[in-house]
Design an enzyme around this catalytic site. Structure first.
Site, PDB file in Angstrom:
ATOM      1  N   CYS A 172      31.817  48.085  30.316  1.00  0.00           N
ATOM      2  CA  CYS A 172      32.455  47.440  29.035  1.00  0.00           C
ATOM      3  C   CYS A 172      31.479  47.200  27.958  1.00  0.00           C
ATOM      4  O   CYS A 172      31.006  47.779  27.376  1.00  0.00           O
ATOM      5  CB  CYS A 172      33.503  46.106  29.396  1.00  0.00           C
ATOM      6  SG  CYS A 172      34.528  45.815  28.094  1.00  0.00           S
ATOM      7  N   ASN A 212      39.816  45.751  27.868  1.00  0.00           N
ATOM      8  CA  ASN A 212      40.024  44.753  27.048  1.00  0.00           C
ATOM      9  C   ASN A 212      38.728  44.597  26.384  1.00  0.00           C
ATOM     10  O   ASN A 212      37.725  43.872  26.606  1.00  0.00           O
ATOM     11  CB  ASN A 212      40.268  43.392  27.944  1.00  0.00           C
ATOM     12  CG  ASN A 212      40.335  42.346  27.027  1.00  0.00           C
ATOM     13  OD1 ASN A 212      40.903  42.287  26.010  1.00  0.00           O
ATOM     14  ND2 ASN A 212      39.980  41.284  27.982  1.00  0.00           N
ATOM     15  N   GLU A 234      36.755  47.910  37.975  1.00  0.00           N
ATOM     16  CA  GLU A 234      36.840  46.905  38.975  1.00  0.00           C
ATOM     17  C   GLU A 234      38.357  46.264  38.902  1.00  0.00           C
ATOM     18  O   GLU A 234      38.649  45.291  39.419  1.00  0.00           O
ATOM     19  CB  GLU A 234      35.891  45.963  38.822  1.00  0.00           C
ATOM     20  CG  GLU A 234      35.996  44.743  37.694  1.00  0.00           C
ATOM     21  CD  GLU A 234      35.849  45.190  36.374  1.00  0.00           C
ATOM     22  OE1 GLU A 234      36.082  44.676  35.453  1.00  0.00           O
ATOM     23  OE2 GLU A 234      35.461  46.511  36.386  1.00  0.00           O
ATOM     24  N   GLY A 247      31.862  41.385  29.113  1.00  0.00           N
ATOM     25  CA  GLY A 247      31.713  40.251  28.454  1.00  0.00           C
ATOM     26  C   GLY A 247      32.487  40.079  27.117  1.00  0.00           C
ATOM     27  O   GLY A 247      33.003  41.092  26.812  1.00  0.00           O
ATOM     28  N   HIS A 261      37.441  48.988  32.692  1.00  0.00           N
ATOM     29  CA  HIS A 261      37.190  48.175  33.852  1.00  0.00           C
ATOM     30  C   HIS A 261      37.556  49.098  35.240  1.00  0.00           C
ATOM     31  O   HIS A 261      38.640  48.925  35.625  1.00  0.00           O
ATOM     32  CB  HIS A 261      37.890  46.762  33.694  1.00  0.00           C
ATOM     33  CG  HIS A 261      37.569  46.108  32.656  1.00  0.00           C
ATOM     34  ND1 HIS A 261      36.338  44.982  32.812  1.00  0.00           N
ATOM     35  CD2 HIS A 261      37.672  45.821  31.260  1.00  0.00           C
ATOM     36  CE1 HIS A 261      36.208  44.619  31.687  1.00  0.00           C
ATOM     37  NE2 HIS A 261      36.640  44.839  30.675  1.00  0.00           N
TER      38      HIS A 261
END
Length: 210
Positions: A84, A126, A171, A56, A169
């Site tokens: 994350c 990110n 995924e 998020g 990440h």
């Protein structure tokens, strides 16, 4: 979202991507997606095999309700995976400190090293916040992955509880697929906990029958 497996995973949605749901489903678990501020008792009502705290945006400290829930998940030894932002929330729940990175990690070719076996993985990232390493040392978490570019923490694992987190990440799609194994490790943690519970139950039945 459901499939044939009776054991379900609760996904706390702090800004999740569908690819996280897809990867959990690929492990054979149905998924129940709940809002980020869902409390522990409401999660337990679903009798989950495990809980995933999703990625998020923004400062993890603003997710105060999720931090409270994560603390209870850790205390109760519920198999939990943080991704994350979820990774940072687990650290905060344990008493560590997070901070804003001078330069955020953003891209599809960020190296991470597994401290357990010194293997390097290329990851998709990110995020603009990180976990303070000194504060983590005062918790029951240890560093699992770190970034060789700036030595920041990229993953944590609990010393005695079935709880892990990654800053990258696993995924990611598109992106490197090097770290899909994180989901498989989470499945193994769930199965180990399930087997342990079954063993304890069988021992208790045996003692009652003697």
């Amino acid at each position: 979202i459901k499939n044939s497996n009776r054991k379900r995973i609760v996904l706390l949605d702090t800004g999740t991507k569908f690819s996280i749901i897809r990867n959990i489903l690929s492990l054979g678990f149905p998924v129940v997606v709940l809002p980020w501020d869902t409390d522990y008792d409401s999660i337990k009502a679903y009798d989950p095999a495990g809980v995933v705290i999703s990625n998020g945006p923004g400062d993890p400290e603003t997710c105060a309700a999720t931090i409270i829930t994560a603390k209870k998940l850790i205390e109760e030894s519920i198999p939990t995976l943080g991704i994350c932002l979820g990774n940072q929330i687990l650290a905060l729940a344990a008493g560590a400190i997070t901070y804003k990175l001078k330069f955020g990690h953003r891209g599809q070719n960020k190296p991470c090293i597994n401290k357990n076996d010194n293997t390097t993985y290329i990851t998709s990232q990110n995020h603009g916040y990180g976990i303070d390493s000194l504060s983590l040392q005062r918790t029951d978490f240890t560093t699992w992955f770190y970034n060789p570019d700036d030595n920041t923490i990229e993953g944590i694992q609990h010393k005695s509880k079935p709880v892990i987190g990654v800053q990258f990440h696993p995924e990611a799609s598109p992106g490197p697929y090097d770290c899909i194994f994180v989901f498989e490790k989470f499945r193994d943690i769930i199965n180990d906990c399930d087997n342990l519970t079954t063993t304890h139950r069988d021992k208790a039945r045996g003692s009652r029958n003697t």
